[in-house]
Design a protein around this motif. Structure first.
Motif, mmCIF file in Angstrom:
data_model
loop_
_atom_site.group_PDB
_atom_site.id
_atom_site.type_symbol
_atom_site.label_atom_id
_atom_site.label_comp_id
_atom_site.label_asym_id
_atom_site.label_seq_id
_atom_site.Cartn_x
_atom_site.Cartn_y
_atom_site.Cartn_z
ATOM 1 N N ASN A 1 0.968 -0.936 0.109
ATOM 2 C CA ASN A 1 0.498 0.875 -0.149
ATOM 3 C C ASN A 1 0.142 1.093 -0.041
ATOM 4 O O ASN A 1 1.139 2.497 0.947
ATOM 5 C CB ASN A 1 -0.500 0.140 1.107
ATOM 6 C CG ASN A 1 -1.862 -1.445 0.832
ATOM 7 O OD1 ASN A 1 -2.559 -1.815 0.625
ATOM 8 N ND2 ASN A 1 -1.889 -2.235 2.753
ATOM 9 N N ASP B 1 2.522 4.788 -1.002
ATOM 10 C CA ASP B 1 1.143 6.084 -2.198
ATOM 11 C C ASP B 1 1.847 6.966 -2.333
ATOM 12 O O ASP B 1 3.648 6.152 -2.925
ATOM 13 C CB ASP B 1 0.689 7.261 -0.387
ATOM 14 C CG ASP B 1 2.909 7.882 0.474
ATOM 15 O OD1 ASP B 1 3.084 8.087 -0.807
ATOM 16 O OD2 ASP B 1 2.290 7.463 2.190
ATOM 17 N N GLN B 2 1.482 7.392 -3.211
ATOM 18 C CA GLN B 2 2.083 8.696 -4.846
ATOM 19 C C GLN B 2 3.598 8.392 -4.540
ATOM 20 O O GLN B 2 4.247 8.838 -5.065
ATOM 21 C CB GLN B 2 1.215 9.479 -5.083
ATOM 22 C CG GLN B 2 1.419 9.643 -6.417
ATOM 23 C CD GLN B 2 1.603 9.292 -7.312
ATOM 24 O OE1 GLN B 2 0.978 8.527 -8.330
ATOM 25 N NE2 GLN B 2 2.978 8.720 -8.250
ATOM 26 N N TYR C 1 2.307 -1.098 -8.529
ATOM 27 C CA TYR C 1 2.068 0.151 -8.941
ATOM 28 C C TYR C 1 2.132 0.599 -10.062
ATOM 29 O O TYR C 1 2.447 2.274 -10.219
ATOM 30 C CB TYR C 1 2.309 0.822 -7.672
ATOM 31 C CG TYR C 1 2.223 0.483 -6.467
ATOM 32 C CD1 TYR C 1 1.243 0.495 -5.917
ATOM 33 C CD2 TYR C 1 3.616 0.009 -5.716
ATOM 34 C CE1 TYR C 1 1.573 -0.126 -4.392
ATOM 35 C CE2 TYR C 1 3.665 -0.832 -4.908
ATOM 36 C CZ TYR C 1 2.474 -1.128 -3.649
ATOM 37 O OH TYR C 1 2.272 -1.653 -2.545
ATOM 38 N N LYS D 1 0.369 4.913 -10.789
ATOM 39 C CA LYS D 1 1.576 5.353 -10.135
ATOM 40 C C LYS D 1 2.516 5.792 -10.299
ATOM 41 O O LYS D 1 3.224 7.035 -9.918
ATOM 42 C CB LYS D 1 1.297 5.156 -8.320
ATOM 43 C CG LYS D 1 -0.071 5.074 -7.443
ATOM 44 C CD LYS D 1 -0.502 4.880 -6.294
ATOM 45 C CE LYS D 1 -1.829 4.723 -5.879
ATOM 46 N NZ LYS D 1 -1.598 4.310 -4.224
#
Length: 936
Positions: free
Chosen positions: A889, A891-892, A922, A925
Motif C-alpha cells: 500500500n 502512496d504516490q 503500482y 502511480k
C-alpha cells in the motif's frame, strides 16, 4: 492389485530445499568438536569459520514429487526440509591452530554417502519457530541425475522417508539388490546404469499422459550399415611409460611416529588403546585417504615403475558405418496427443524414456489392413515379448531402446517375458502414467537461431569472401538497432522482455512520453544492449536463418515394422554422395542445409542435408510442425557424423544460409565421418555398498570437466590448423580424437570406457603441435567475458572465428547521435509531500537483499551450476519473497521518492529491481511520476 491414485491434473508447485557444500558440512562437524578456533580456506584466503552458509535449490513437479507429496512437509512458501542438496565441488581445507588439514572431494563424498548428513537448518517452516526447527535432521543419499553427478551434486532425503522414496525410484529393485548383497557381499551390480535410470521419474514435468500398456506396441530396433566409405576410425592402443615413484617403507618405525601425529596407526593394539584410525592396507593411497600429505620426511625410496595407458590413434580407412534407426524414439497417435504440445512429446516414467512423434498411426494401420484385406478390428500383431495385440488398440509404437529396465532382467525374472510382466504390473499400480518433459518450441529469435563459436570455427575455409556473408545477418541486426528513430530497438526491447529485466518498463515509459527516448537512462541502456549484442556476435553467437530441429528417424519404416513388413524397404529417401536426405517442413523442398549438433569439435561433424518432400510422410505425419527433422538413417552415416546422436529428443541446429550450406557440403565430402571405436567396457559393475556409489559418482564428476576441456583444446587445434593453411595431419588427428572424447565424456554418467579421458586430454595438449605461443583472439575474448580468464599471448589468427569477429567489430560502428535530456526534467512536479520513511526504507532494504541473491544465482549459472529452468524458478522464488517482505500500500509520494532513489547514480545496482517492483505492482502511480506526452 491396488492402484495408487494421484491427481495429475492439479497444479503442483515446486519445492525449495537447502543446498550446501560438503566441505562446509565437514568443517562444521570438526568445529563442533574443537575448543580451538578453526579457519577454513576459501579460494586463496584463510578466514575464520563461523557457520554453514546455504543456498536454495529447486525440485520441480515430477512423477516422484507427486508420489512423495503426502509424505513431505511444505511451508507456506513451499520450502521443504525433507530434502537437501549436497554439493561435492571443493575439498575441505581447514586449520586448527597452526596445523593445516585437507579432505579431498572424493573422501568427502565417501564419508557422506556412507554416513549420511546430519544438518540443522536455520530456516523456519512457518511464521513461528516450531520444535522441528530446533532439531537436527539426518539425511541419507537418495539419487542424482546424470547431470547432477557431473556437477558434483546429490539429493539427500530425510532418513525416515528413504525407503519409500528409493523403492519408488527403483521399482522395488533396491530391496532385491540389498537382499542379494546381504546373502553375497561380493555380488556386483550395475550401479552406473541403475543410478542413471532411477532418476528418470524425477524429471521436471510440463504435463502428464495416461497410456495403458495395452495401447503400446514394443518392437526390436534395427541396426543398419552404410555402404563402405572412407572414415576416420578412432581406437585405443596400450602405451608403456616408466615413472619415478616414491614407495613408503612401512617397516621403518619412523613412519609409525609420523602417522601417530595424525592420530593414525599401522597397528591394531595402538588403535584400540589410543583411539587412532587403523590403516589396514599398507599402501601410499590408503595413507593419503586419511588426509595425510606425503613429503620428504616420510621413509621410503624412489623406484622406476612401468605404467600402461590407453592412448587414441586415428586411421583413415574404408568402413561401413552403423545407424540405429529409432534409438529412443516412438510414434504416438493424434487421438491421444496432448493439445498443449507440438510436434512430439518426450515422455519419461519408471526406467522408461521415449520421444514420441505425433502422427496418424491408426490411419496407417487401417490402410494396411485395407490393402491386405485384413479385418482392422480383429487383426493382431505380436510385440517383442510375444504378446498379441489388436492393431485397432495400438496408439503408441516404441522400440526396446526406450525400455531401460531391460538392462536389469537378471533381477526381474531372468528373461524378457517375465521382466515385462513385472514391469507391466508395476506400471498398472502407478496408473500407467508418463511425464511429458519436453515438446517442440520455436526459437526465441523468431526465424533465426544463434550458432556457436564451436560451429563457426570448424567451417572449412579462411576465405573472407565466403565468410563475410555468414556475418551479414548479425551486422544487419546491429545496424537496424542503432538507428536514431529507435523503432527497431523498441521492438527488440518488447521482444526480449521478461520478468526480471526493465525492458517492459522502458517501453511503457516511451509510450507514456516519447521524450523519454532522449533521457540518458534510455540512451545508456540502448548503448549497453547493442554493445553486448556485438560482443555476443563477435564471440560466435551468430544469428542465421534456421532453428534447432528435433531428430526423428524413418517413421514410415517404424510403422512398416510394426505391421510385420520389412522396414528397409521404406523407399522414401535416396543415398547421395555429398548429402544426407531429410524431410522437414521448416525449409523449402530441395533446399541444401547445413546442420550442427553439440558436442561439436571438428569439420568432420558438420552435416550436409538435402531436404525433400515425401507424400507418405505428409499423409501420415501432417502435424510434425517446423521444429522436427526426419533424417534418413537407412544406409547413411548420419548418427556417427552427428557426434553419435540418438532420437530421444536430440536436436541439430539447421540453417539454409547459402555459404554455410555450401561449406557443409565441402566438409561432408572432404572431411570423413569419425567412427568411435574406443572400447566400451561390458558393464560398470560395483558392489552394493555406499562407498562404491561414492567411487562411481566421483569418477563421473571428475569426467565432467573433460567435456569443456576437450572442446577448448579442439578449438585451439582447429585455430592452429587453419592458421597453418589447413595442411597439418597431426592437428587434424588431434581435433578428430577430441571429437570422440567429447562424445565419451557425455556418456560417462551411464557407461565406462577403456580410456582415461582426463589423462588423454592432457597428453594431447602437451603434443608439440599444440604447444603454440599464442591463443586466438576470439578464444581469449570469450574466456575473458565468460570466465574472467586472462591469456598473456593473444593474437588474431587466420581462423574462421577470428576473421568473422574482426569483420563484425569493423562493420558495427557507433550509434547515431541523439541529444540527451535529464530524466528529472520529465518528473511530475505536481507530486509533493513527505514519503513514508518506514515503507521507503523497507522497500530499499529488501531490494538490496533480492539483488544480492540474484547476483549469486547469475554467477552460478555462468559457472554451469544451474540450468536455465532452475535459474528462472529460483529467481522467481526470490521475487516472490521480495514482494512478500516489501512494503504494501505505497502512496504516490513514497513511490516517486523510490523512483528518484532508484535513478541516482549511486544506486544503479538496484535500479532495475526497484523500477520493476514499482511498475508491476503500482503501474498507474509509477507512470504518474512522469509527465505524460508533451505536458512538461
Amino acid at each position: 492389485m491396488i492402484v495408487i491414485k494421484i491427481n495429475y491434473t492439479k497444479k503442483l508447485n515446486p519445492i525449495y530445499v537447502e543446498s550446501v557444500d560438503a566441505s562446509l558440512l565437514y568443517i562444521n562437524e570438526i568445529a563442533q568438536e574443537q575448543e580451538l578456533p578453526i579457519q577454513c580456506k576459501m579460494g586463496k584466503e584463510w578466514t575464520d569459520f563461523e557457520k554453514i552458509y546455504t543456498k536454495e535449490a529447486v525440485l520441480n513437479d515430477s512423477l516422484f514429487l507427486r508420489f512423495m507429496q503426502k509424505s513431505i512437509v511444505r511451508s507456506g512458501s513451499n520450502f521443504c526440509k525433507d530434502f537437501i542438496v549436497v554439493k561435492f565441488r571443493y575439498p575441505a581445507k581447514y586449520m586448527i591452530g597452526e596445523e593445516e588439514f585437507s579432505i579431498s572431494t572424493h573422501n568427502l563424498r565417501k564419508h557422506y554417502y556412507e554416513n549420511g548428513v546430519t544438518f540443522l537448518s536455520e530456516k523456519k517452516t512457518g511464521k513461528k519457530k516450531k520444535q522441528e526447527d530446533t532439531e537436527s535432521i539426518h539425511y541419507k543419499m537418495l539419487y542424482r541425475s546424470p547431470g547432477k553427478a557431473k556437477k558434483g551434486e546429490c539429493i539427500f532425503i530425510r532418513e525416515s522417508l528413504f525407503h519409500k522414496a528409493i523403492n519408488f525410484l527403483t521399482m522395488g529393485l533396491y530391496d532385491l539388490m540389498e537382499e542379494k548383497a546381504k546373502a553375497d557381499p561380493e555380488a556386483v551390480f550395475k550401479l552406473v546404469e541403475m543410478s542413471a535410470y532411477l532418476s528418470l521419474s524425477t524429471a521436471t514435468a510440463v504435463g502428464y499422459l495416461h497410456i495403458p500398456w495395452e495401447q503400446i506396441l514394443v518392437i526390436e530396433d534395427e541396426k543398419v550399415l552404410s555402404a563402405p566409405k572412407i572414415a576416420e576410425v578412432v581406437r585405443t592402443h596400450p602405451v608403456s611409460y616408466y615413472d619415478d615413484e616414491f614407495v613408503l617403507d612401512f617397516d621403518d618405525p619412523r613412519l609409525e611416529r609420523i602417522l601417530n601425529k595424525h592420530e593414525c596407526t599401522l597397528y591394531e593394539d595402538v588403535a584400540n588403546e589410543k583411539g587412532y584410525k587403523l590403516i589396514q592396507n599398507r599402501t601410499k593411497e590408503e595413507v593419503q585417504k586419511n588426509g595425510i600429505r606425503i613429503n620428504g620426511k616420510f621413509p621410503g625410496k624412489h623406484i622406476k615403475k612401468e605404467k600402461i595407458f590407453q592412448e587414441c590413434t586415428v586411421e583413415r580407412k574404408e568402413e561401413q558405418i552403423e545407424n540405429i534407426l529409432w534409438d529412443g524414439m516412438g510414434l504416438i497417435d493424434e487421438s491421444i496427443f496432448p493439445e498443449y504440445a507440438d510436434g512430439f512429446v518426450y515422455c519419461r516414467s519408471h526406467f522408461f524414456k521415449s520421444c514420441l512423434f505425433r502422427g496418424n498411426v491408426q490411419e496407417y494401420f487401417k490402410d494396411f489392413c485395407v490393402k491386405n484385406n485384413f479385418n482392422f478390428e480383429s487383426y493382431m500383431v505380436k510385440d517383442m515379448f510375444g504378446n498379441k495385440k489388436k492393431l485397432s488398440d495400438i496408439k503408441v509404437v516404441i522400440t526396446d531402446k526406450s525400455l531401460k529396465w531391460l538392462k536389469f532382467i537378471d533381477m526381474m525374472g531372468g528373461d524378457n517375458k517375465k521382466a515385462y510382466k513385472i514391469y507391466r504390473q508395476y506400471m498398472k499400480e502407478h496408473d500407467d502414467c508418463f511425464s511429458v518433459v519436453k515438446t517442440a518450441h520455436k526459437s526465441k529469435w523468431g526465424d533465426l537461431q544463434l550458432t556457436a563459436y564451436q560451429m563457426n570455427n570448424s567451417l572449412p575455409t579462411t576465405e573472407e569472401k565466403i565468410l563475410k556473408p555468414i556475418t551479414e545477418q548479425a551486422i544487419r541486426i546491429i545496424e537496424e538497432l542503432k538507428k536514431a528513430d529507435d523503432i527497431t530497438y523498441l521492438k527488440y526491447l518488447d521482444w526480449k522482455k521478461d520478468d526480471f529485466n526493465i525492458n517492459e518498463v522502458m517501453c511503457a515509459l516511451v509510450e507514456w512520453n516519447p521524450e523519454f527516448r532522449k533521457t540518458e537512462l534510455f540512451r545508456t541502456k540502448k548503448s549497453k544492449d547493442i554493445n553486448r549484442l556485438v560482443d555476443n556476435f563477435a564471440e560466435g553467437r551468430l544469428p542465421q536463418h534456421g532453428d534447432n530441429l528435433t531428430i526423428c528417424g524413418n517413421p514410415i519404416a517404424l510403422l512398416m515394422k510394426a505391421v510385420g513388413e520389412k522396414p528397409l524397404d521404406e523407399n522414401i529417401f535416396r543415398i547421395e554422395d555429398d548429402a544426407i536426405q531429410c524431410y522437414t517442413e521448416r525449409f523449402e523442398d530441395n533446399a541444401d542445409l547445413a546442420a550442427f549438433r553439440n558436442p561439436h569439435n571438428s569439420p568432420n561433424n558438420i552435416l550436409h542435408f538435402h531436404n525433400i518432400r515425401a507424400d507418405l510422410i505428409a499423409k501420415y505425419f501432417p502435424k510434425l510442425g517446423q521444429n522436427v527433422i526426419i533424417i534418413n538413417l537407412i544406409g547413411t552415416d548420419a548418427q556417427a557424423r552427428g557426434s553419435g546422436f540418438d532420437e530421444d529428443s536430440d536436436f541439430v541446429l539447421v540453417t539454409d544460409q547459402p555459404e554455410l550450406a555450401s561449406l557443409a557440403k565441402d566438409a561432408y565430402v572432404n572431411y570423413p565421418t569419425i567412427i568411435n571405436k574406443v572400447e566400451e567396457l561390458k558393464s560398470s559393475e560395483y558392489h552394493f555398498r555406499l562407498e562404491d556409489y561414492a567411487e562411481m559418482d566421483s569418477k563421473i564428476a571428475d569426467a565432467q570437466a573433460s567435456i569443456g576441456t576437450s572442446t577448448d583444446a579442439a578449438q585451439l587445434a582447429l585455430s592452429y590448423y587453419y592458421d597453418g593453411e589447413m595442411k597439418s595431419r597431426e592437428l587434424e588427428e588431434v581435433f578428430i580424437i577430441l571429437s570422440v572424447i567429447g562424445q565419451i565424456s557425455i556418456d560417462l554418467a551411464k557407461k565406462e570406457f577403456n580410456l582415461n579421458v582426463e589423462r588423454e586430454i592432457k597428453r594431447i595438449r602437451s603434443l608439440p603441435c599444440m604447444k603454440k605461443k599464442y591463443v586466438p583472439q576470439f578464444f581469449a575474448d570469450t574466456k575473458k567475458r565468460r570466465n574472467n580468464k586472462d591469456f598473456e599471448n593473444v593474437k588474431r589468427m587466420n581462423c574462421p572465428m577470428d576473421i568473422m569477429a574482426e569483420m563484425i567489430e569493423q562493420r558495427t560502428g557507433y550509434a547515431e547521435r541523439v541529444s540527451h535530456i535529464l530524466i528529472r526534467e520529465l518528473f511530475n512536479k505536481k507530486i509533493k509531500g513527505k514519503a513514508n520513511r518506514y515503507k521507503f526504507n523497507r522497500v530499499v532494504e529488501e531490494s538490496k537483499k533480492y539483488n544480492d541473491t540474484v547476483k549469486i544465482l547469475a554467477s552460478s549459472k555462468r559457472k554451469g551450476r544451474l540450468e536455465d529452468d532452475e535459474l528462472y524458478k529460483l529467481k522467481r522464488r526470490q521475487m516472490e519473497l521480495f514482494l512478500r517482505k516489501a512494503s504494501k500500500n505505497l502512496d504516490q509520494i513514497t513511490i516517486i521518492q523510490l523512483v528518484n532513489h532508484a535513478l541516482m547514480d549511486s544506486n544503479s545496482d538496484v535500479m532495475g529491481t526497484l523500477l520493476n517492483f514499482l511498475y508491476f505492482n503500482y503501474r498507474e502511480k509509477f507512470l504518474n511520476c512522469f509527465v505524460e506526452n508533451d505536458q512538461k
